[in-house]
Design an enzyme around this catalytic site. Structure first.
Site, short mmCIF file in Angstrom:
data_model
loop_
_atom_site.label_atom_id
_atom_site.label_comp_id
_atom_site.label_asym_id
_atom_site.label_seq_id
_atom_site.Cartn_x
_atom_site.Cartn_y
_atom_site.Cartn_z
N GLY A 12 0.78 -1.23 0.00
CA GLY A 12 0.00 0.00 0.00
C GLY A 12 0.81 1.28 0.00
N HIS A 110 0.88 0.80 -13.22
CA HIS A 110 1.72 -0.34 -13.59
C HIS A 110 3.18 0.13 -13.61
CE1 HIS A 110 2.66 -4.23 -15.29
NE2 HIS A 110 3.50 -3.60 -16.09
C1 GRF Z 1 3.38 -1.23 -7.41
O1 GRF Z 1 4.62 -1.43 -8.04
C2 GRF Z 1 2.30 -1.04 -8.44
O2 GRF Z 1 2.72 -0.34 -9.56
C3 GRF Z 1 2.02 -2.45 -8.81
O3 GRF Z 1 2.08 -3.17 -7.59
C4 GRF Z 1 2.94 -2.48 -6.68
C5 GRF Z 1 2.14 -2.19 -5.43
O4 GRF Z 1 2.90 -1.63 -4.42
N1 GRF Z 1 0.82 -2.56 -9.58
P1 GRF Z 1 2.19 -0.98 -3.14
O5 GRF Z 1 1.22 -2.03 -2.58
O6 GRF Z 1 1.47 0.27 -3.56
O7 GRF Z 1 3.29 -0.71 -2.17
#
Ligand code: GRF
Length: 212
Positions: A12, A110
């Protein structure tokens, strides 16, 4: 005021970037009204609770089959009735019926420059492993609208990040987050909340603020 529901699966940090940006005024006219996770152990849920935001767990594992989960997910979204759904590290494919109900109102972040290193099975650290394997010198992050495909909807914004010779997937992931994801996602939400983003013929147009 744009009502935003954020869907998460893990740490998160992107959710945190959004909450911080709302708190310090980089995002205006928006509030996060709920956080939904498929993973009861997600740290993201703690971040939501700390902010006094309802944290909801909705997992495919709790349903007999995918179509009952899909129905429940869609009903929950309709009940929460957000203006925007933000997928911030959400590892569940959003049901087609949710996409249909929230046309151009779901965005995903992404961690690559789409169309590179994306699509089915390309998520998390794997994205950065593939970028290093291919030897690209520039990677980055993309925010796009969500359609029925995987990482295929109209691109809203991208930010490039340099790849270093000594990068590991972990160091690259961290730099992409710090330099691109945590900057880009709040910017896009602020743009949407302030009506600067338009979709025309499947492409996104951004109306810049008037320059003085
Ligand atoms: C991020 O790299 C996002 O781009 C991808 O999953 C990851 C999530 O990280 N889709 P977080 O849970 O926001 O720390």
């Amino acid at each position: 005021m744009l009502k935003v529901v954020v869907c998460v699966s893990g740490g998160g940090t992107n959710l945190q970037a959004v909450l911080d940006a709302i708190d310090d005024g980089r995002i205006t006219n928006a509030q996060v009204t709920a956080v939904v996770s498929n993973n009861a152990g997600a740290m993201a849920l703690e971040r939501a609770k700390k902010h006094g935001i309802p944290a909801i767990v909705l997992s495919p594992r709790d349903y007999p089959d995918r179509s009952s989960f899909n129905g429940a997910f869609t009903r929950k979204m309709l009940e929460l009735n957000p203006d925007l759904i933000v997928l911030a590290g959400f590892l569940v494919k959003v049901p087609a019926e949710t996409v249909a109900a929230f046309d151009n109102r779901i965005v995903n972040i992404h961690p690559s420059l789409i169309p590179s290193f994306c699509g089915v099975g390309c998520y998390g650290l794997k994205v950065h492993e593939k970028a290093l394997e291919r030897g690209v010198k520039i990677t980055g992050a993309t925010v796009h609208f969500v359609n029925e495909g995987m990482d295929e909807g109209p691109v809203i914004a991208q930010k490039a990040v340099e790849v270093r010779q000594d990068d590991t997937p972990e160091t690259l992931q961290r730099r992409v987050m710090e330099q691109a994801e945590w900057v880009l996602l709040p910017q896009v939400i602020d743009d949407i909340a302030n009506n600067r983003i338009f979709v025309e013929n499947g492409k996104v147009r951004k109306e810049e603020k008037e320059k003085i």
